[in-house]
Design an enzyme around this catalytic site. Structure first.
Site, short mmCIF file in Angstrom:
data_model
loop_
_atom_site.label_atom_id
_atom_site.label_comp_id
_atom_site.label_asym_id
_atom_site.label_seq_id
_atom_site.Cartn_x
_atom_site.Cartn_y
_atom_site.Cartn_z
N LYS A 74 -90.56 28.42 73.44
CA LYS A 74 -90.03 27.66 74.56
C LYS A 74 -90.97 27.86 75.75
O LYS A 74 -91.66 28.88 75.85
CB LYS A 74 -88.63 28.15 74.95
N VAL B 291 -78.08 13.96 76.67
CA VAL B 291 -77.36 14.23 75.43
C VAL B 291 -75.86 14.03 75.63
O VAL B 291 -75.19 13.39 74.81
CB VAL B 291 -77.65 15.65 74.92
N GLY C 128 -75.63 14.53 81.02
CA GLY C 128 -77.06 14.27 81.00
C GLY C 128 -77.42 13.38 79.83
O GLY C 128 -76.56 12.68 79.28
N GLY D 280 -70.84 17.92 81.24
CA GLY D 280 -72.25 17.56 81.43
C GLY D 280 -72.57 16.21 80.84
O GLY D 280 -72.42 16.00 79.63
#
Length: 349
Positions: free
Chosen positions: A79, A183, A181, A179
């Site tokens: 990452k 996705v 966003g 959330g």
């Protein structure tokens, strides 16, 4: 600092990258390469401290190792995070400087889109390094992986609902999505088509209003979404929302969402199990984006849909293993990943 972090897990390499002309401050973590080169997205956000960024990149890269192992992909986990200052925006100069650092790793780390970055940012990275996935289709990439992440999450949610409630469909079930966003929004689109009853929360009021209009969703304050009455709680924003306090207040029978690192600590998996809440381990259920990007890199995108459907099969195995061994589902998923890693032998590098 990484050696002293509680999130350090024998990571093979942790690089701190600085570029004075562009203002770039970034960290690249390679967790494990026993299964192959490390893959994992590039996240860009303003962190409260450097220590918070280190903890994030260490936990995320470890999760990518386990995600690849459980998905049966020939990759390890890595990452990268870009540390933005308050009010600072990611720009092309930063991306090119980061791309130069990734190129120097000679393919041991391959990056892609993540929170705070886009497929167009991946195109900018490709100007200086080949080790990038998820560039726009007109540049030979597979584009934004969020649709694959959302679809894999839907498949996993179906498996969890079947296990917990004996239900074959999501129609009529109340799903609380935290959330909205890339996705989270796409997951809501899929859930609305399935006939689920949506409760949604996001810090952006305009997005919430849009979800109310398009999906018939019910808006819930962000600090209350985990506590509302629902069958499924789907965390799809930042991680760490499941802790001793929030788990005690959960009303859902299933936790199945797309966020990474949903548990604050390992003990939180046991807390969920003790309350009879079925947890779909995050790195299993949210693997769809990694699957897309990994298959892109391998030139095998034709396998995408069967692989995404396979997320449900993997979760069924995890649920069965947890019941058989009397462990949490998180421990069962870890055991599955560790078994596959152990069979791979020594790290590449």
């Amino acid at each position: 600092m990484p050696f002293d972090s509680g999130d350090f897990d024998a990571h093979e390499r942790v690089l701190f990258v600085a570029d004075r002309p562009s203002g770039l401050r970034a960290i690249v973590a390679i967790h494990d390469t026993r299964l192959g080169p490390a893959i994992g997205g590039c996240r860009a956000r303003a962190y409260a401290s450097e220590a918070e960024a280190v903890a994030d990149v260490l936990r995320l890269s470890r999760g990518m190792t386990y995600k690849a192992a459980c998905s049966g992909l020939p990759f390890g986990g890595g990452k990268s995070v870009v540390l933005l200052r308050p009010g600072q925006s990611l720009h092309a100069g930063m991306l090119r400087a980061l791309g130069g650092a990734i190129e120097q790793l000679r393919g041991d780390y391959i990056t892609g889109e993540d929170m705070g970055t886009s497929s167009q940012d991946m195109a900018t990275l490709r100007e200086v390094t080949r080790h990038v996935m998820g560039a726009p289709a007109d540049l030979g990439g597979s584009g934004d992986p969020s649709a694959s992440t959302a679809f894999g999450c839907l498949v996993g949610m179906r498996a969890a609902v079947r296990r917990r409630f004996g239900r074959e469909t999501l129609r009529g079930l109340r799903v609380a999505v935290q959330g909205l966003g890339h996705v989270g929004w796409r997951l809501c689109e899929l859930l609305a088509t399935e006939g689920a009853v949506l409760l949604v929360a996001d810090v952006r009021e305009d997005i919430v209003r849009r979800a109310e209009h398009l999906f018939g969703a019910t808006a819930v304050p962000s600090d209350r979404i985990a506590q509302c009455e629902a069958d499924v709680y789907a965390p799809c924003a930042l991680g760490g929302t499941l802790d001793e306090t929030s788990i005690a207040q959960l009303q859902a029978g299933v936790v199945a969402g797309a966020a990474n690192n949903q548990l604050r600590t390992a003990a939180d998996a046991d807390r969920l199990a003790a309350r009879g809440i079925l947890y779909a381990p995050d790195y299993v259920i949210n693997a769809g984006g990694m699957v897309q990007l990994g298959l892109e890199h391998l030139g095998r995108l034709r396998e995408l849909q069967p692989r995404l459907q396979g997320i449900g099969d993997t979760l069924e195995q995890v649920f069965a293993d947890a019941e058989r061994h009397g462990t949490s589902t998180a421990a069962a998923a870890d055991a599955l990943a560790q078994e596959r890693l152990a069979a791979a032998g020594a790290p590449r590098g």
